[in-house]
Design a protein around this motif. Sequence first.
Motif, PDB file in Angstrom:
ATOM      1  N   ALA A  81      21.749 -68.548 -11.595  1.00 48.72           N
ATOM      2  CA  ALA A  81      21.090 -67.625 -12.519  1.00 48.72           C
ATOM      3  C   ALA A  81      21.087 -68.139 -13.948  1.00 48.72           C
ATOM      4  O   ALA A  81      20.332 -67.632 -14.786  1.00 48.72           O
ATOM      5  N   LEU A  82      21.921 -69.124 -14.229  1.00 47.02           N
ATOM      6  CA  LEU A  82      21.946 -69.702 -15.579  1.00 47.02           C
ATOM      7  C   LEU A  82      20.713 -70.543 -15.875  1.00 47.02           C
ATOM      8  O   LEU A  82      20.422 -70.826 -17.039  1.00 47.02           O
ATOM      9  N   ALA A  83      19.983 -70.935 -14.834  1.00 47.27           N
ATOM     10  CA  ALA A  83      18.793 -71.769 -15.019  1.00 47.27           C
ATOM     11  C   ALA A  83      17.719 -70.984 -15.775  1.00 47.27           C
ATOM     12  O   ALA A  83      17.411 -69.846 -15.418  1.00 47.27           O
ATOM     13  N   PRO A  84      17.147 -71.550 -16.833  1.00 49.53           N
ATOM     14  CA  PRO A  84      16.111 -70.844 -17.599  1.00 49.53           C
ATOM     15  C   PRO A  84      14.943 -70.365 -16.739  1.00 49.53           C
ATOM     16  O   PRO A  84      14.378 -69.299 -16.991  1.00 49.53           O
ATOM     17  N   GLY A  85      14.590 -71.155 -15.710  1.00 54.24           N
ATOM     18  CA  GLY A  85      13.491 -70.753 -14.843  1.00 54.24           C
ATOM     19  C   GLY A  85      13.779 -69.458 -14.096  1.00 54.24           C
ATOM     20  O   GLY A  85      12.912 -68.587 -13.982  1.00 54.24           O
ATOM     21  N   LYS A  86      14.998 -69.325 -13.591  1.00 55.47           N
ATOM     22  CA  LYS A  86      15.397 -68.098 -12.894  1.00 55.47           C
ATOM     23  C   LYS A  86      15.340 -66.905 -13.834  1.00 55.47           C
ATOM     24  O   LYS A  86      14.874 -65.821 -13.467  1.00 55.47           O
ATOM     25  N   ILE A  87      15.841 -67.103 -15.042  1.00 55.04           N
ATOM     26  CA  ILE A  87      15.840 -66.013 -16.019  1.00 55.04           C
ATOM     27  C   ILE A  87      14.408 -65.626 -16.379  1.00 55.04           C
ATOM     28  O   ILE A  87      14.070 -64.441 -16.455  1.00 55.04           O
ATOM     29  N   TRP A  88      13.566 -66.629 -16.583  1.00 58.38           N
ATOM     30  CA  TRP A  88      12.179 -66.351 -16.958  1.00 58.38           C
ATOM     31  C   TRP A  88      11.453 -65.584 -15.853  1.00 58.38           C
ATOM     32  O   TRP A  88      10.673 -64.658 -16.137  1.00 58.38           O
ATOM     33  N   ASP A  89      11.674 -65.963 -14.608  1.00 56.71           N
ATOM     34  CA  ASP A  89      11.030 -65.257 -13.495  1.00 56.71           C
ATOM     35  C   ASP A  89      11.468 -63.795 -13.455  1.00 56.71           C
ATOM     36  O   ASP A  89      10.660 -62.893 -13.195  1.00 56.71           O
ATOM     37  N   TYR A  90      12.747 -63.559 -13.719  1.00 54.23           N
ATOM     38  CA  TYR A  90      13.253 -62.188 -13.696  1.00 54.23           C
ATOM     39  C   TYR A  90      12.653 -61.363 -14.834  1.00 54.23           C
ATOM     40  O   TYR A  90      12.253 -60.207 -14.649  1.00 54.23           O
ATOM     41  N   THR A 114      21.370 -64.784  -5.251  1.00 52.17           N
ATOM     42  CA  THR A 114      21.406 -65.711  -6.386  1.00 52.17           C
ATOM     43  C   THR A 114      22.815 -65.779  -6.953  1.00 52.17           C
ATOM     44  O   THR A 114      23.354 -64.763  -7.399  1.00 52.17           O
ATOM     45  N   ALA A 115      23.411 -66.957  -6.898  1.00 52.01           N
ATOM     46  CA  ALA A 115      24.737 -67.142  -7.475  1.00 52.01           C
ATOM     47  C   ALA A 115      24.631 -67.187  -9.001  1.00 52.01           C
ATOM     48  O   ALA A 115      23.574 -67.497  -9.546  1.00 52.01           O
ATOM     49  N   PHE A 116      25.740 -66.887  -9.661  1.00 52.61           N
ATOM     50  CA  PHE A 116      25.727 -66.865 -11.117  1.00 52.61           C
ATOM     51  C   PHE A 116      25.349 -68.235 -11.680  1.00 52.61           C
ATOM     52  O   PHE A 116      24.598 -68.326 -12.653  1.00 52.61           O
ATOM     53  N   GLY A 117      25.854 -69.304 -11.069  1.00 50.21           N
ATOM     54  CA  GLY A 117      25.518 -70.643 -11.539  1.00 50.21           C
ATOM     55  C   GLY A 117      24.025 -70.909 -11.475  1.00 50.21           C
ATOM     56  O   GLY A 117      23.455 -71.525 -12.384  1.00 50.21           O
ATOM     57  N   GLN A 154      25.368 -63.063 -20.534  1.00 48.40           N
ATOM     58  CA  GLN A 154      25.206 -61.693 -20.059  1.00 48.40           C
ATOM     59  C   GLN A 154      23.860 -61.525 -19.353  1.00 48.40           C
ATOM     60  O   GLN A 154      23.768 -60.858 -18.312  1.00 48.40           O
ATOM     61  N   LEU A 155      22.813 -62.138 -19.884  1.00 51.92           N
ATOM     62  CA  LEU A 155      21.495 -62.070 -19.252  1.00 51.92           C
ATOM     63  C   LEU A 155      21.514 -62.765 -17.896  1.00 51.92           C
ATOM     64  O   LEU A 155      20.951 -62.255 -16.913  1.00 51.92           O
ATOM     65  N   ALA A 156      22.184 -63.911 -17.813  1.00 55.90           N
ATOM     66  CA  ALA A 156      22.287 -64.612 -16.533  1.00 55.90           C
ATOM     67  C   ALA A 156      23.033 -63.763 -15.514  1.00 55.90           C
ATOM     68  O   ALA A 156      22.674 -63.734 -14.325  1.00 55.90           O
ATOM     69  N   ALA A 157      24.076 -63.060 -15.965  1.00 49.76           N
ATOM     70  CA  ALA A 157      24.829 -62.192 -15.064  1.00 49.76           C
ATOM     71  C   ALA A 157      23.951 -61.062 -14.545  1.00 49.76           C
ATOM     72  O   ALA A 157      24.048 -60.670 -13.371  1.00 49.76           O
ATOM     73  N   ARG A 158      23.079 -60.535 -15.400  1.00 51.84           N
ATOM     74  CA  ARG A 158      22.168 -59.474 -14.965  1.00 51.84           C
ATOM     75  C   ARG A 158      21.190 -60.008 -13.922  1.00 51.84           C
ATOM     76  O   ARG A 158      20.849 -59.312 -12.965  1.00 51.84           O
ATOM     77  N   VAL A 159      20.721 -61.223 -14.129  1.00 49.29           N
ATOM     78  CA  VAL A 159      19.814 -61.836 -13.154  1.00 49.29           C
ATOM     79  C   VAL A 159      20.522 -62.013 -11.812  1.00 49.29           C
ATOM     80  O   VAL A 159      19.957 -61.724 -10.748  1.00 49.29           O
ATOM     81  N   ALA A 160      21.766 -62.478 -11.848  1.00 55.49           N
ATOM     82  CA  ALA A 160      22.525 -62.694 -10.613  1.00 55.49           C
ATOM     83  C   ALA A 160      22.737 -61.384  -9.861  1.00 55.49           C
ATOM     84  O   ALA A 160      22.667 -61.348  -8.626  1.00 55.49           O
TER      85      ALA A 160
END
Length: 388
Positions: free
Chosen positions: A100-109, A95-98, A83-89
């Motif tokens: 957004a699953l990367a921890p780095g992308k989530i952390w930046d967001y 940013t594709a959902f795939g 769900q968090l990755a989907a919010r990032v996407a």
Amino acid sequence: MNHAYLAASAGYAMPPLYRILTKSGYFLGLSGAIGATVTYAAAIRPALRSSATETHDATALRRRTATYLAWSGVVLLVAGYFQLAARVARATKGTAFGDALAPGKIWDYLHAPAAKGTWVAQGTIYLVQNAVLILASAALIALFLPQARRHVDAVALTALPLSLMATLIAGIPAVKPKDTDKALDPIFDQMHIVSGVVWVGGLVLLAVLAGARRHLGENAGVLWADLWRRFSLVALVCVGAVLISGLWLSWKHVGSLGQLRTTGYGLALLLKILLVLAMMAAGGFNQFWLMPRITRARRADSTTPLPHLTLRHFPKVVWAEVALGVAVLGVMPFIAGSARTEAGSPPAVSNGSIFTAGAALVLTLAASFWITARVSDTLGRREATAHS
């Protein structure tokens, strides 16, 4: 539901597949964590404590509940991450959902600065929310350990407020509400979510536990009669909260009955309403047909029909409610946007008459649920008298 028809509705945007799966999965995770812990605290734990002795059935129920709660923690943790990755996407353009699953992308967001006009960064809200979600999941997952199972009461009662906070924190608006309506919208939204997941999650938990009837003793019906009675009260409260919050949210987003069939939002909402009404009908059957018979059997001190009623008939109807409840969670991602916006209607603005009508509705629902409980109990006493 005809997806093509929904997509063709003016202004309606069909949610992407990842959004459908992650949102439905997230609500399932909340149902497992919040629904199970609330049901344990309000129905299972009191029923176990009211038992004179720790019977084999009580021990088995406590053990199976601990296992269910532990797996609920796993589901919540996994669903929360997706769900968090989907919010990032959704929040990050391109940013594709795939990705957004990367921890780095989530952390930046999560560490992005606050946008102009906000009192706090949206990422900060989600950072706090997911930190609490991890704590709730960890508490539940700990029940896989024998040491934690010896303290299932303490673990469940610790995970309960943490699970609730995991969704309530996400409802905090990053922009300061400019009027009363904007302040009430997230409150009613969270009321709708919490009451819904408690209702569905509690049904799932008890239906799963009742499936272990082959391993229970002859007197298990007494314990389960108390469980169903206690959960029926929990379900009544949830139904009231779902109706009150649902009416507010529907009024905010639907300008007329016609918009229920002419807009994508309205069609999805209409399907959800029909499913919820079917759940209420199944619950009414339990309340007015099965519960009186269970009450009659208990008052007559007859243990023979109790297991048949509480562990066979009752769970069958509950499984039907579970199927309907899961269908509701599946429809939720399609209720996006607003029928008013699609139809070009003006936004809803509350006033004194709206709040007066709302207060009258709350009082009416409270009275009707009190009457429902009394009628169910009266029917049980009458059946006991008729068969005495």
